[in-house]
Write a protein that holds these residues in place. Structure first.
Motif, PDB file in Angstrom:
ATOM      1  N   PRO A   1      32.503  86.500  29.155  1.00  0.00           N
ATOM      2  CA  PRO A   1      33.197  85.208  29.079  1.00  0.00           C
ATOM      3  C   PRO A   1      33.661  84.884  27.653  1.00  0.00           C
ATOM      4  CG  PRO A   1      31.248  85.012  30.430  1.00  0.00           C
ATOM      5  CD  PRO A   1      31.183  86.357  29.770  1.00  0.00           C
ATOM      6  N   TRP A   2      32.871  85.248  26.657  1.00  0.00           N
ATOM      7  CA  TRP A   2      33.221  85.031  25.251  1.00  0.00           C
ATOM      8  C   TRP A   2      34.529  85.754  24.936  1.00  0.00           C
ATOM      9  CZ3 TRP A   2      30.360  82.466  21.354  1.00  0.00           C
ATOM     10  CH2 TRP A   2      30.788  82.693  20.041  1.00  0.00           C
ATOM     11  N   LYS A   3      34.589  87.035  25.315  1.00  0.00           N
ATOM     12  CA  LYS A   3      35.787  87.846  25.060  1.00  0.00           C
ATOM     13  C   LYS A   3      36.992  87.272  25.807  1.00  0.00           C
ATOM     14  CE  LYS A   3      37.544  92.606  25.394  1.00  0.00           C
ATOM     15  NZ  LYS A   3      38.889  92.188  25.699  1.00  0.00           N
ATOM     16  N   ALA A   4      36.796  86.869  27.048  1.00  0.00           N
ATOM     17  CA  ALA A   4      37.893  86.300  27.835  1.00  0.00           C
ATOM     18  C   ALA A   4      38.431  85.034  27.173  1.00  0.00           C
ATOM     19  CB  ALA A   4      37.425  86.004  29.259  1.00  0.00           C
ATOM     20  N   ALA A   5      37.530  84.182  26.693  1.00  0.00           N
ATOM     21  CA  ALA A   5      37.953  82.942  26.025  1.00  0.00           C
ATOM     22  C   ALA A   5      38.680  83.251  24.713  1.00  0.00           C
ATOM     23  CB  ALA A   5      36.751  82.037  25.785  1.00  0.00           C
ATOM     24  N   LYS A   6      38.138  84.178  23.922  1.00  0.00           N
ATOM     25  CA  LYS A   6      38.787  84.561  22.656  1.00  0.00           C
ATOM     26  C   LYS A   6      40.162  85.156  22.920  1.00  0.00           C
ATOM     27  CE  LYS A   6      36.699  84.922  18.891  1.00  0.00           C
ATOM     28  NZ  LYS A   6      36.734  84.037  17.717  1.00  0.00           N
ATOM     29  N   ASP A   7      40.239  86.062  23.900  1.00  0.00           N
ATOM     30  CA  ASP A   7      41.513  86.705  24.232  1.00  0.00           C
ATOM     31  C   ASP A   7      42.558  85.691  24.705  1.00  0.00           C
ATOM     32  OD1 ASP A   7      40.390  89.134  23.549  1.00  0.00           O
ATOM     33  OD2 ASP A   7      40.220  89.867  25.622  1.00  0.00           O
ATOM     34  N   ALA A   8      42.097  84.584  25.267  1.00  0.00           N
ATOM     35  CA  ALA A   8      43.010  83.528  25.729  1.00  0.00           C
ATOM     36  C   ALA A   8      43.369  82.559  24.596  1.00  0.00           C
ATOM     37  CB  ALA A   8      42.378  82.765  26.889  1.00  0.00           C
ATOM     38  N   GLY A   9      42.862  82.833  23.387  1.00  0.00           N
ATOM     39  CA  GLY A   9      43.221  82.029  22.223  1.00  0.00           C
ATOM     40  C   GLY A   9      42.315  80.847  21.934  1.00  0.00           C
ATOM     41  N   HIS A  10      41.168  80.791  22.577  1.00  0.00           N
ATOM     42  CA  HIS A  10      40.247  79.667  22.375  1.00  0.00           C
ATOM     43  C   HIS A  10      39.254  79.953  21.253  1.00  0.00           C
ATOM     44  CE1 HIS A  10      41.905  77.920  25.933  1.00  0.00           C
ATOM     45  NE2 HIS A  10      41.569  78.976  26.653  1.00  0.00           N
ATOM     46  N   GLU A  11      38.768  78.887  20.654  1.00  0.00           N
ATOM     47  CA  GLU A  11      37.710  78.998  19.649  1.00  0.00           C
ATOM     48  C   GLU A  11      36.375  78.984  20.391  1.00  0.00           C
ATOM     49  OE1 GLU A  11      35.729  76.543  15.905  1.00  0.00           O
ATOM     50  OE2 GLU A  11      37.533  75.758  16.867  1.00  0.00           O
ATOM     51  N   THR A  12      35.556  79.988  20.136  1.00  0.00           N
ATOM     52  CA  THR A  12      34.250  80.090  20.788  1.00  0.00           C
ATOM     53  C   THR A  12      33.157  79.821  19.766  1.00  0.00           C
ATOM     54  OG1 THR A  12      34.312  82.471  20.419  1.00  0.00           O
ATOM     55  CG2 THR A  12      35.010  81.686  22.584  1.00  0.00           C
ATOM     56  N   VAL A  13      32.155  79.046  20.175  1.00  0.00           N
ATOM     57  CA  VAL A  13      31.074  78.650  19.274  1.00  0.00           C
ATOM     58  C   VAL A  13      29.742  78.915  19.979  1.00  0.00           C
ATOM     59  CG1 VAL A  13      30.050  76.754  17.967  1.00  0.00           C
ATOM     60  CG2 VAL A  13      32.539  76.850  18.271  1.00  0.00           C
ATOM     61  N   LEU A  14      28.903  79.750  19.375  1.00  0.00           N
ATOM     62  CA  LEU A  14      27.584  80.029  19.940  1.00  0.00           C
ATOM     63  C   LEU A  14      26.615  78.951  19.482  1.00  0.00           C
ATOM     64  CD1 LEU A  14      25.854  81.860  21.683  1.00  0.00           C
ATOM     65  CD2 LEU A  14      25.383  83.236  19.652  1.00  0.00           C
ATOM     66  N   VAL A  15      26.147  78.166  20.443  1.00  0.00           N
ATOM     67  CA  VAL A  15      25.219  77.069  20.190  1.00  0.00           C
ATOM     68  C   VAL A  15      23.859  77.473  20.752  1.00  0.00           C
ATOM     69  CG1 VAL A  15      24.736  74.623  20.601  1.00  0.00           C
ATOM     70  CG2 VAL A  15      27.112  75.404  20.397  1.00  0.00           C
ATOM     71  N   SER A  16      22.808  77.254  19.972  1.00  0.00           N
ATOM     72  CA  SER A  16      21.459  77.570  20.435  1.00  0.00           C
ATOM     73  C   SER A  16      20.498  76.473  20.006  1.00  0.00           C
ATOM     74  CB  SER A  16      21.016  78.934  19.895  1.00  0.00           C
ATOM     75  OG  SER A  16      19.792  79.332  20.510  1.00  0.00           O
ATOM     76  N   THR A  17      19.271  76.603  20.415  1.00  0.00           N
ATOM     77  CA  THR A  17      18.260  75.598  20.093  1.00  0.00           C
ATOM     78  C   THR A  17      17.652  75.807  18.717  1.00  0.00           C
ATOM     79  OG1 THR A  17      16.563  76.898  21.228  1.00  0.00           O
ATOM     80  CG2 THR A  17      17.697  75.188  22.516  1.00  0.00           C
ATOM     81  N   LYS A  18      17.903  76.977  18.130  1.00  0.00           N
ATOM     82  CA  LYS A  18      17.389  77.290  16.792  1.00  0.00           C
ATOM     83  C   LYS A  18      18.461  78.038  15.999  1.00  0.00           C
ATOM     84  CE  LYS A  18      12.601  77.715  18.286  1.00  0.00           C
ATOM     85  NZ  LYS A  18      11.478  78.619  18.485  1.00  0.00           N
ATOM     86  N   PRO A  19      18.453  77.898  14.675  1.00  0.00           N
ATOM     87  CA  PRO A  19      19.406  78.671  13.867  1.00  0.00           C
ATOM     88  C   PRO A  19      19.011  80.147  13.824  1.00  0.00           C
ATOM     89  CG  PRO A  19      17.890  77.470  12.448  1.00  0.00           C
ATOM     90  CD  PRO A  19      17.570  77.062  13.860  1.00  0.00           C
ATOM     91  N   GLY A  20      19.905  80.963  13.315  1.00  0.00           N
ATOM     92  CA  GLY A  20      19.603  82.388  13.156  1.00  0.00           C
ATOM     93  C   GLY A  20      20.406  83.233  14.112  1.00  0.00           C
ATOM     94  N   LYS A  21      19.697  83.983  14.943  1.00  0.00           N
ATOM     95  CA  LYS A  21      20.349  84.885  15.887  1.00  0.00           C
ATOM     96  C   LYS A  21      19.792  84.678  17.286  1.00  0.00           C
ATOM     97  CE  LYS A  21      21.550  88.454  12.627  1.00  0.00           C
ATOM     98  NZ  LYS A  21      21.538  89.862  12.283  1.00  0.00           N
ATOM     99  N   VAL A  22      20.606  85.040  18.263  1.00  0.00           N
ATOM    100  CA  VAL A  22      20.223  85.026  19.669  1.00  0.00           C
ATOM    101  C   VAL A  22      19.962  86.472  20.079  1.00  0.00           C
ATOM    102  CG1 VAL A  22      21.135  84.679  21.993  1.00  0.00           C
ATOM    103  CG2 VAL A  22      21.504  82.939  20.249  1.00  0.00           C
ATOM    104  N   GLN A  23      18.835  86.705  20.737  1.00  0.00           N
ATOM    105  CA  GLN A  23      18.510  88.036  21.247  1.00  0.00           C
ATOM    106  C   GLN A  23      18.966  88.130  22.693  1.00  0.00           C
ATOM    107  OE1 GLN A  23      16.802  91.043  19.899  1.00  0.00           O
ATOM    108  NE2 GLN A  23      17.909  91.636  21.737  1.00  0.00           N
TER     109      GLN A  23
END
Length: 180
Positions: A20-42
């Motif tokens: 879904p991230w790639k599909a949104a980016k390819d369609a020209g949208h800005e994608t933002v990964l939001v999580s409950t903690k900073p850093g990285k998502v596993q």
């Protein structure tokens, strides 16, 4: 369009985030990964650890006001962690209260159940959630993609990774219509 992708720090199904991230980016949208903690998502490939992804925003430091739409990727652990986080649940509920479109796949509707936003809605998910959805006042259907327009916003749901192509097409179309 600015789209939030909400995940827990661990347990998101990688393909349900990346496709879904790639599909949104390819369609020209800005994608933002939001999580409950900073850093990285596993991320995970089912039960095996996969890649990590950098978090762009922490759910307690942002709001639905900052986004046009929300995508909730699945994985079993991901929505289970999210539904136990009050700020994540409030973030999701805020999208519904503001009438912004939301898309959720696989186990992600667990977070919708916790946010109290499935009553009188028709949605699909991984089959094991059907009782939870029904108990929360929703109607569960076994369909590749379900678009529900009950209320001020539209909700796009899908069952599993095999449905990703249809899921991505549907949520991109709905998001474009709702924000036009």
């Amino acid at each position: 369009m600015r789209i939030a992708f909400l995940t827990a720090p661990e347990g998101v199904e990688q393909v349900e985030l990346t496709e879904p991230w790639k599909a949104a980016k390819d369609a020209g949208h800005e994608t933002v990964l939001v999580s409950t903690k900073p850093g990285k998502v596993q991320a995970f490939n089912h039960l095996d650890k996969a890649d990590t992804f950098p978090v762009d925003a922490v759910v307690g430091d942002t709001s639905a006001d900052s986004f046009d739409a929300l995508v909730l990727p699945g994985g079993v652990a991901n929505p289970d962690f999210l539904r136990m986080d009050e700020k994540a649940v409030a973030f999701v509920k805020d999208f519904f209260e503001q009438g912004r479109p939301v898309a959720a796949i696989c186990h992600a509707p667990w977070t919708l159940v916790e946010a109290g936003v499935v009553r009188d809605r028709v949605l699909t998910s991984w089959p094991s959630l059907r009782t939870d959805i029904r108990n929360a006042g929703g109607t569960w259907v076994d369909e590749q993609v379900k678009i529900c327009d009950h209320g001020p916003n539209k909700l796009v749901t899908s069952r599993k990774p095999d449905d990703l192509k249809a899921f991505c097409e549907a949520f991109l179309d709905v998001f474009a219509q709702q924000t036009a």
